[in-house]
Design an enzyme around this catalytic site. Structure first.
Site, PDB file in Angstrom:
ATOM      1  N   ASP A 102       0.805  -1.222   0.000  1.00 44.02           N
ATOM      2  CA  ASP A 102       0.000   0.000   0.000  1.00 44.02           C
ATOM      3  C   ASP A 102       0.837   1.270   0.000  1.00 44.02           C
ATOM      4  O   ASP A 102       2.054   1.228   0.214  1.00 44.02           O
ATOM      5  CB  ASP A 102      -0.953  -0.008   1.208  1.00 44.02           C
ATOM      6  CG  ASP A 102      -0.302  -0.539   2.483  1.00 44.02           C
ATOM      7  OD1 ASP A 102       0.940  -0.523   2.569  1.00 44.02           O
ATOM      8  OD2 ASP A 102      -1.031  -0.958   3.384  1.00 44.02           O
ATOM      9  N   ASN A 142      -7.811  -3.257  14.234  1.00 47.61           N
ATOM     10  CA  ASN A 142      -9.180  -3.528  13.780  1.00 47.61           C
ATOM     11  C   ASN A 142      -9.214  -4.682  12.761  1.00 47.61           C
ATOM     12  O   ASN A 142     -10.220  -4.907  12.112  1.00 47.61           O
ATOM     13  CB  ASN A 142      -9.805  -2.264  13.172  1.00 47.61           C
ATOM     14  CG  ASN A 142      -9.043  -1.773  11.945  1.00 47.61           C
ATOM     15  OD1 ASN A 142      -8.085  -2.423  11.497  1.00 47.61           O
ATOM     16  ND2 ASN A 142      -9.457  -0.654  11.386  1.00 47.61           N
ATOM     17  N   HIS A 188      -7.327  -4.909  10.038  1.00 44.18           N
ATOM     18  CA  HIS A 188      -7.017  -4.603   8.637  1.00 44.18           C
ATOM     19  C   HIS A 188      -5.731  -5.301   8.185  1.00 44.18           C
ATOM     20  O   HIS A 188      -4.822  -5.529   8.980  1.00 44.18           O
ATOM     21  CB  HIS A 188      -7.006  -3.094   8.344  1.00 44.18           C
ATOM     22  CG  HIS A 188      -5.855  -2.324   8.903  1.00 44.18           C
ATOM     23  ND1 HIS A 188      -6.002  -1.093   9.495  1.00 44.18           N
ATOM     24  CD2 HIS A 188      -4.517  -2.577   8.934  1.00 44.18           C
ATOM     25  CE1 HIS A 188      -4.832  -0.632   9.858  1.00 44.18           C
ATOM     26  NE2 HIS A 188      -3.901  -1.516   9.532  1.00 44.18           N
ATOM     27  N   GLU A 240      -9.772  -1.943   5.275  1.00 42.77           N
ATOM     28  CA  GLU A 240     -10.431  -1.710   6.554  1.00 42.77           C
ATOM     29  C   GLU A 240     -11.662  -2.617   6.683  1.00 42.77           C
ATOM     30  O   GLU A 240     -12.121  -3.187   5.682  1.00 42.77           O
ATOM     31  CB  GLU A 240     -10.861  -0.240   6.627  1.00 42.77           C
ATOM     32  CG  GLU A 240      -9.700   0.758   6.544  1.00 42.77           C
ATOM     33  CD  GLU A 240      -8.885   0.876   7.837  1.00 42.77           C
ATOM     34  OE1 GLU A 240      -8.822  -0.100   8.615  1.00 42.77           O
ATOM     35  OE2 GLU A 240      -8.297   1.941   8.059  1.00 42.77           O
TER      36      GLU A 240
HETATM   37  C1  F6R Z   1       1.513  -1.633   6.187  1.00 41.43           C
HETATM   38  C2  F6R Z   1       0.169  -2.199   6.247  1.00 41.43           C
HETATM   39  C3  F6R Z   1      -0.627  -2.253   7.506  1.00 41.43           C
HETATM   40  C4  F6R Z   1       0.196  -2.630   8.754  1.00 41.43           C
HETATM   41  C5  F6R Z   1      -0.680  -2.592   9.996  1.00 41.43           C
HETATM   42  C6  F6R Z   1       0.113  -2.856  11.251  1.00 41.43           C
HETATM   43  O1  F6R Z   1       2.010  -1.674   4.870  1.00 41.43           O
HETATM   44  O2  F6R Z   1      -0.300  -2.594   5.234  1.00 41.43           O
HETATM   45  O3  F6R Z   1      -1.669  -3.184   7.360  1.00 41.43           O
HETATM   46  O4  F6R Z   1       0.757  -3.883   8.572  1.00 41.43           O
HETATM   47  O5  F6R Z   1      -1.297  -1.328  10.110  1.00 41.43           O
HETATM   48  O6  F6R Z   1       1.002  -1.804  11.461  1.00 41.43           O
HETATM   49  P1  F6R Z   1       2.160  -1.881  12.542  1.00 41.43           P
HETATM   50  O7  F6R Z   1       3.114  -2.923  12.083  1.00 41.43           O
HETATM   51  O8  F6R Z   1       2.796  -0.506  12.527  1.00 41.43           O
HETATM   52  O9  F6R Z   1       1.503  -2.231  13.842  1.00 41.43           O
END
Ligand code: F6R
Length: 252
Positions: free
Chosen positions: A67, A136, A138, A143
């Site tokens: 992303d 959540n 994701h 989301e």
């Molecule tokens: C990042 C991504 C997100 C993260 C998720 C967890 O490229 O796609 O889904 O993997 O938000 O983030 P952290 O590792 O910072 O807790």
């Protein structure tokens, strides 16, 4: 879904890098799907250390990130392109043209999403996709409520995700409101998926992942529909599961 329990963040990262390095040894032109965020940073540091000490080469490797924020250029310190360059790509021998991240500044975002899908296909699909997980549920920036049939698309970020990610920005108002993300179906097409989770903040999400049936309200639950998923989770992130719950897991 196989589950590998790690003692802590260090151990989770070590197990993940060992796994990835084995895959690279087996296929030096592997197509890797990569994630940003706090979770994979030590994994990337381990890969860099190994590259420097053991000479593992990334010259033939192709990468696709999950992303990117809409509206940030690749040299903006909060863009995911900047993150990947600084946390990994600049320190290994991967040709920059082999590294792919959606372009958050594309004039035609729809077209950018189609192009991204086509590029993944052109390279034969993703061999191993690394994922983190949001509190959540994701994955990528998909989301809750995102259809399991989604392909690469633009998404409006949930307020809770913007707040969680504001720790990297000077203020919440600077956190972009939209992102481009691989869709859930795109992610599920990877031949193998490694989901990493560490720390108490992920405990509730991990409990839901392990115990609930797949539902679009909890995007990571789509991984239960994939035949080759390895979850590497540390003890804190498993904290909400009791002995009985743990027995239901496919521990390796
Ligand atoms: C990042 C991504 C997100 C993260 C998720 C967890 O490229 O796609 O889904 O993997 O938000 O983030 P952290 O590792 O910072 O807790």
């Amino acid at each position: 879904m196989k589950v590998l329990i790690a003692k802590n963040y260090e151990d989770m990262s070590g197990k993940a890098s060992e796994h990835i390095l084995n895959r690279i040894k087996a296929k030096p032109n592997i197509v890797l799907g990569l994630a940003t965020g706090s979770t994979p940073t030590r994994l990337y540091q381990n890969l860099i250390k190994d590259h420097k000490e053991n000479g593992t080469s990334y010259r033939q490797i192709i990468t696709f990130n999950l992303d990117e924020y809409v509206g940030l250029s690749g040299d903006h310190p909060n863009s995911y392109r900047y993150f990947m360059d600084h946390e990994l790509f600049n320190h290994i021998d991967i040709p920059k043209e082999n590294t792919h991240i959606p372009n958050g500044l594309a004039e035609n975002i729809e077209e950018e999403c189609h192009k991204y899908e086509a590029l993944i296909k052109k390279h034969g699909g993703i061999d191993v996709q690394i994922l983190g997980i949001g509190q959540n549920g994701h994955i990528g920036f998909n989301e809750p409520g995102t259809p399991f049939s989604s392909r690469t698309h633009v998404i409006q970020l949930e307020e809770s995700t913007r707040v969680a990610n504001s720790r990297f920005f000077r203020s919440l108002s600077e956190v972009p409101t939209h992102a481009i993300t691989m869709g859930i179906e795109t992610i599920l097409e990877a031949k193998e998926i490694i989901l990493l989770a560490s720390g108490k903040a992920k405990a509730e999400a991990m409990k839901r992942l392990f115990l609930e049936e797949p539902t679009e309200e909890f995007p990571a639950s789509a991984l239960k529909n994939h035949a080759n998923v390895l979850v590497i989770v540390d003890e804190e992130a498993l904290g909400d599961l009791d002995e009985k719950d743990l027995q239901k897991l496919n521990l390796i």
